[in-house]
Design an enzyme around this catalytic site. Structure first.
Site: not given
Length: 335
Positions: A91, A93
């Site tokens: 991930c 972000h």
């Protein structure tokens, strides 16, 4: 009130995409790797994910990460990524959010003008660098995992949109990359329902048709989402893209792992030169930047090491409780 579990979190957003960092309240996680610890959580404590990601504490598009002890010598901590459908391998972000929180809150030794943060994730070790002026954290750049095109110009048949052709590429997770223009899919908030339907249908068809397996990490063996590209709203952006992933979840950010995969896709197609920067815009107009650091290989696949850059902001701190008398204590989703 009988509290069976209490969990503390730091609430962060990266380019508009929420990231809930669980800092305390988890059980001890057995396992020598992050993937092993994640497997234990899936089997024995998935109710924690549901409690924190689902309503009423979260929502259908919630995302988060559990802090854990590092498993490699260069890491400051480990993370297990969670969302509405389950657990993810990478991930981007979240890496930006975690790195920002680590520097802002003093979880790592801070240095001016840039502080290094090492993170163990399911997809491997990730190194991030946070701008730090002595008072505030700035943009974060991270060295992504080796990224590559798995298949070019592949087609799937969907119920509502007919045949859809694109590339399957990996940037920490596998995505089906497609141009939204032929399907009248602008990357704007006003088109979100159509984007969700398109992305979910393409993802389902792609997973049914193309059994992907990472050549070095066999646990990464599914297409995580659909990334739909179209014209940006800002003059300085290269493109806009919308990532529909997990269970019809829409990324508000430009998607970090997806930006890494896009860099690999464009570079290997001759559309992004070494030294050039991809300015990747999200559905809400926020931006990540991506570029190629160097070439490498993953198994038999030619690959690149991308660098991805973006910014995150802490927006709160919370303490959550689980009360077993509450019939909705482990959450629900309307959508």
């Amino acid at each position: 009130m009988k509290i069976s579990r209490s969990l503390s979190t730091v609430e962060v957003h990266t380019g508009g995409e929420a990231f809930r960092i669980v800092t305390s309240g988890l059980p001890r996680l057995p396992g020598d790797t992050i993937v092993q610890r994640r497997a234990w959580l899936k089997a024995h404590a998935d109710e924690i994910r549901r409690a924190l990601m689902f309503e009423p504490r979260g929502h259908a598009d919630m995302y988060g990460g559990y802090l854990t002890e590092p498993v490699s010598p260069n890491a400051d901590f480990g993370v297990i990524f969670v969302h509405n459908e389950g657990y993810s391998d990478h991930c981007g972000h979240g890496v930006i959010a975690l790195s920002t929180a680590a520097v802002e809150l003093g979880w790592v030794q801070r240095t001016v003008p840039e502080t290094r943060v090492g993170i163990d994730a399911p997809c491997g070790f990730i190194e991030a660098f946070v701008q730090w002026d002595g008072e505030h954290a700035g943009p974060v750049r991270f060295v992504n995992v080796p990224s590559f095109i798995w298949r070019r110009d592949v087609s799937v048949d969907t119920p509502s949109f007919g045949t859809v052709t694109g590339d399957i590429a990996y940037g920490g997770a596998f995505y089906f990359y497609v141009d939204g223009a032929p399907f009248d899919l602008p990357v704007r908030e006003s088109a979100v329902e159509k984007l969700i339907r398109f992305g979910a249908e393409v993802k389902a068809a792609a997973n049914a048709t193309y059994p992907v397996v990472h050549p070095e990490i066999p646990e990464i063996n599914h297409i995580y989402g659909t990334i739909i590209a179209n014209a940006p709203r800002h003059a300085g952006s290269t493109q806009a893209n919308c990532c529909v992933f997990a269970d019809r979840e829409v990324d508000r950010s430009p998607t970090g792992s997806g930006t890494g995969g896009r860099v690999a896709q464009l570079y290997q197609r001759g559309l992004l030169a070494a030294g050039d920067t991809l300015v990747n815009e999200s559905i809400v107009g926020t931006v990540f930047k991506g570029r190629v650091l160097r070439e490498t290989t993953v198994g038999d696949f030619p690959a690149v090491i991308p660098e991805v850059e973006g910014s995150a902001h802490i927006c709160g701190f919370a303490n959550w409780i689980v009360d077993e008398r509450d019939p909705l204590t482990y959450g629900f989703l309307v959508r």
